[in-house]
Scaffold this motif. Structure first.
Motif, PDB file in Angstrom:
ATOM      1  N   LEU A 143      53.699 151.375  79.129  1.00  0.00           N
ATOM      2  CA  LEU A 143      53.033 152.680  79.156  1.00  0.00           C
ATOM      3  C   LEU A 143      53.103 153.344  80.521  1.00  0.00           C
ATOM      4  CD1 LEU A 143      49.891 151.901  76.977  1.00  0.00           C
ATOM      5  CD2 LEU A 143      52.049 152.938  76.285  1.00  0.00           C
ATOM      6  N   SER A 144      53.406 152.563  81.543  1.00  0.00           N
ATOM      7  CA  SER A 144      53.510 153.136  82.885  1.00  0.00           C
ATOM      8  C   SER A 144      54.893 153.709  83.164  1.00  0.00           C
ATOM      9  CB  SER A 144      53.182 152.065  83.934  1.00  0.00           C
ATOM     10  OG  SER A 144      54.155 151.027  83.912  1.00  0.00           O
ATOM     11  N   LEU A 145      55.829 153.476  82.246  1.00  0.00           N
ATOM     12  CA  LEU A 145      57.179 154.001  82.429  1.00  0.00           C
ATOM     13  C   LEU A 145      57.204 155.509  82.219  1.00  0.00           C
ATOM     14  CD1 LEU A 145      59.230 151.284  80.486  1.00  0.00           C
ATOM     15  CD2 LEU A 145      58.976 151.491  82.960  1.00  0.00           C
ATOM     16  N   PRO A 146      58.104 156.220  82.918  1.00  0.00           N
ATOM     17  CA  PRO A 146      58.205 157.685  82.758  1.00  0.00           C
ATOM     18  C   PRO A 146      58.954 158.074  81.485  1.00  0.00           C
ATOM     19  CG  PRO A 146      59.844 156.940  84.317  1.00  0.00           C
ATOM     20  CD  PRO A 146      59.014 155.719  83.974  1.00  0.00           C
ATOM     21  N   ILE A 147      58.404 157.667  80.337  1.00  0.00           N
ATOM     22  CA  ILE A 147      59.008 157.970  79.048  1.00  0.00           C
ATOM     23  C   ILE A 147      57.874 158.154  78.044  1.00  0.00           C
ATOM     24  CG2 ILE A 147      59.234 155.507  78.519  1.00  0.00           C
ATOM     25  CD1 ILE A 147      61.687 156.168  76.832  1.00  0.00           C
ATOM     26  N   SER A 148      58.044 159.078  77.131  1.00  0.00           N
ATOM     27  CA  SER A 148      56.980 159.333  76.163  1.00  0.00           C
ATOM     28  C   SER A 148      56.799 158.136  75.247  1.00  0.00           C
ATOM     29  CB  SER A 148      57.310 160.578  75.333  1.00  0.00           C
ATOM     30  OG  SER A 148      58.381 160.314  74.440  1.00  0.00           O
ATOM     31  N   ARG A 149      55.584 157.978  74.749  1.00  0.00           N
ATOM     32  CA  ARG A 149      55.283 156.860  73.862  1.00  0.00           C
ATOM     33  C   ARG A 149      56.038 156.982  72.548  1.00  0.00           C
ATOM     34  NH1 ARG A 149      48.799 157.027  75.270  1.00  0.00           N
ATOM     35  NH2 ARG A 149      49.036 156.352  77.442  1.00  0.00           N
ATOM     36  N   THR A 150      56.253 158.196  72.094  1.00  0.00           N
ATOM     37  CA  THR A 150      57.037 158.398  70.867  1.00  0.00           C
ATOM     38  C   THR A 150      58.468 157.912  71.062  1.00  0.00           C
ATOM     39  OG1 THR A 150      55.714 160.313  70.220  1.00  0.00           O
ATOM     40  CG2 THR A 150      57.898 160.106  69.233  1.00  0.00           C
ATOM     41  N   SER A 151      59.059 158.248  72.192  1.00  0.00           N
ATOM     42  CA  SER A 151      60.427 157.793  72.485  1.00  0.00           C
ATOM     43  C   SER A 151      60.480 156.283  72.598  1.00  0.00           C
ATOM     44  CB  SER A 151      60.923 158.429  73.789  1.00  0.00           C
ATOM     45  OG  SER A 151      60.980 159.830  73.682  1.00  0.00           O
ATOM     46  N   LEU A 152      59.464 155.700  73.175  1.00  0.00           N
ATOM     47  CA  LEU A 152      59.409 154.247  73.325  1.00  0.00           C
ATOM     48  C   LEU A 152      59.367 153.552  71.968  1.00  0.00           C
ATOM     49  CD1 LEU A 152      59.117 151.768  75.155  1.00  0.00           C
ATOM     50  CD2 LEU A 152      56.656 152.168  75.155  1.00  0.00           C
ATOM     51  N   VAL A 153      58.524 154.045  71.068  1.00  0.00           N
ATOM     52  CA  VAL A 153      58.414 153.459  69.733  1.00  0.00           C
ATOM     53  C   VAL A 153      59.715 153.658  68.953  1.00  0.00           C
ATOM     54  CG1 VAL A 153      57.222 153.611  67.512  1.00  0.00           C
ATOM     55  CG2 VAL A 153      55.913 153.694  69.636  1.00  0.00           C
ATOM     56  N   CYS A 154      60.289 154.852  69.054  1.00  0.00           N
ATOM     57  CA  CYS A 154      61.555 155.123  68.352  1.00  0.00           C
ATOM     58  C   CYS A 154      62.663 154.201  68.854  1.00  0.00           C
ATOM     59  CB  CYS A 154      61.952 156.583  68.540  1.00  0.00           C
ATOM     60  SG  CYS A 154      60.922 157.756  67.630  1.00  0.00           S
ATOM     61  N   ALA A 155      62.699 153.955  70.161  1.00  0.00           N
ATOM     62  CA  ALA A 155      63.713 153.061  70.725  1.00  0.00           C
ATOM     63  C   ALA A 155      63.578 151.656  70.150  1.00  0.00           C
ATOM     64  CB  ALA A 155      63.594 153.027  72.248  1.00  0.00           C
ATOM     65  N   LYS A 156      62.350 151.207  69.975  1.00  0.00           N
ATOM     66  CA  LYS A 156      62.128 149.889  69.385  1.00  0.00           C
ATOM     67  C   LYS A 156      62.615 149.856  67.940  1.00  0.00           C
ATOM     68  CE  LYS A 156      58.230 148.191  72.154  1.00  0.00           C
ATOM     69  NZ  LYS A 156      58.848 146.871  72.437  1.00  0.00           N
ATOM     70  N   PHE A 157      62.342 150.914  67.192  1.00  0.00           N
ATOM     71  CA  PHE A 157      62.803 150.970  65.804  1.00  0.00           C
ATOM     72  C   PHE A 157      64.333 151.018  65.733  1.00  0.00           C
ATOM     73  CE2 PHE A 157      58.456 152.603  64.593  1.00  0.00           C
ATOM     74  CZ  PHE A 157      58.175 151.567  63.720  1.00  0.00           C
ATOM     75  N   PHE A 158      64.968 151.785  66.618  1.00  0.00           N
ATOM     76  CA  PHE A 158      66.432 151.847  66.636  1.00  0.00           C
ATOM     77  C   PHE A 158      67.023 150.481  66.963  1.00  0.00           C
ATOM     78  CE2 PHE A 158      66.182 156.599  67.834  1.00  0.00           C
ATOM     79  CZ  PHE A 158      66.164 156.943  66.501  1.00  0.00           C
ATOM     80  N   ALA A 159      66.414 149.779  67.920  1.00  0.00           N
ATOM     81  CA  ALA A 159      66.890 148.452  68.288  1.00  0.00           C
ATOM     82  C   ALA A 159      66.742 147.476  67.124  1.00  0.00           C
ATOM     83  CB  ALA A 159      66.132 147.945  69.514  1.00  0.00           C
ATOM     84  N   LEU A 160      65.637 147.601  66.398  1.00  0.00           N
ATOM     85  CA  LEU A 160      65.448 146.768  65.212  1.00  0.00           C
ATOM     86  C   LEU A 160      66.516 147.051  64.164  1.00  0.00           C
ATOM     87  CD1 LEU A 160      61.566 146.799  64.707  1.00  0.00           C
ATOM     88  CD2 LEU A 160      62.995 144.793  65.082  1.00  0.00           C
ATOM     89  N   GLY A 161      66.816 148.335  63.949  1.00  0.00           N
ATOM     90  CA  GLY A 161      67.852 148.699  62.986  1.00  0.00           C
ATOM     91  C   GLY A 161      69.203 148.106  63.350  1.00  0.00           C
ATOM     92  N   LEU A 162      69.562 148.169  64.624  1.00  0.00           N
ATOM     93  CA  LEU A 162      70.823 147.572  65.082  1.00  0.00           C
ATOM     94  C   LEU A 162      70.817 146.060  64.884  1.00  0.00           C
ATOM     95  CD1 LEU A 162      71.423 149.573  68.397  1.00  0.00           C
ATOM     96  CD2 LEU A 162      72.687 149.800  66.244  1.00  0.00           C
TER      97      LEU A 162
END
Length: 232
Positions: free
Chosen positions: A82-101
């Motif tokens: 959460l301290s990273l300079p990235i939105s929480r929505t983008s963070l969650v989406c990245a996790k979902f994309f990684a799961l899909g791969l």
């Protein structure tokens, strides 16, 4: 989009380093040995693909999805995220994309291992058309299972851990075993994949809608939870 892709690569690397996909493939390899006594390619592929769609697709994908999100709470690393300079929505989406791969990679390797085992055992009556049909069904079933597995991150986020969603994945297997042969099974999300693999004609638009509903609840619910509930 570039930021999300960078985060996806990081999350995918974390999944690989976690060795969960390796454990899933190792377990599937063990399940393949159970069907060494099959005589024909049709019998072998139908049995192994059904096992993959039910055991690996429901439980394996569920465990991996639970781990990707639940470990952030278990290891207390979600605060660092959460301290990273990235939105929480983008963070969650990245996790979902990684799961899909990861799901795609696991499925491709599992199919390759299945055919390699079949070649080693020298099964008879290989039918190209039948094999193509079964592969097409397995691809659709994998999409169904991926969609269902995206519910577990929401459970992991709500319970702030891994135990509850992993337990739910085991319950999904039990539900599939109990209701898979029942008429109402086609309306229960966790039994649809097994039914479709054996008899696609039984799956109607209501069945597909239930899976889409689970997908929407899982993805959108997790995004909302990380943005507005858990992390304020």
């Amino acid at each position: 989009m570039k930021q999300i892709w960078s985060m996806t690569k990081i999350e995918f690397y974390k999944i690989i380093r976690g060795h969960i996909p390796i454990y899933i493939l190792a377990f599937y390899s063990f399940l393949l040995l159970i069907h060494m006594q099959d005589k024909t390619w049709e019998e072998f592929l139908k049995n192994t693909f059904f096992m993959y769609s039910t055991v690996i697709g429901l439980m394996g994908f569920g465990i991996l999805s639970s781990w990707v999100f639940g470990r952030e709470y278990q290891d207390q690393t979600f605060k660092d995220l959460l301290s990273l300079p990235i939105s929480r929505t983008s963070l969650v989406c990245a996790k979902f994309f990684a799961l899909g791969l990861s799901f795609l990679g696991i499925t491709v390797l599992a199919i390759g291992g299945t055919f390699a085992m079949g070649l080693c055992l020298d099964f008879t009556n290989f039918d190209v058309l039948l094999t193509g049909t079964l592969l097409k069904r397995l691809g659709i079933v994998t999409l169904y299972n991926c969609s269902l597995s995206f519910l577990f991150p929401l459970i992991a986020s709500i319970t702030r851990g891994i135990l509850a969603p992993v337990s739910t994945s085991f319950v999904a297997i039990i539900i599939a075993a109990i209701f898979g042969s029942q008429p109402m099974g086609r309306y229960i999300p966790w039994t649809i994949s097994g039914i479709y693999l054996n008899n696609p004609q039984l799956i109607n638009w209501i069945s597909k809608f239930t899976i889409l509903a689970i997908l929407f609840i899982g993805v959108y619910g997790t995004i909302l939870w990380w943005n507005y509930v858990d992390q304020k």
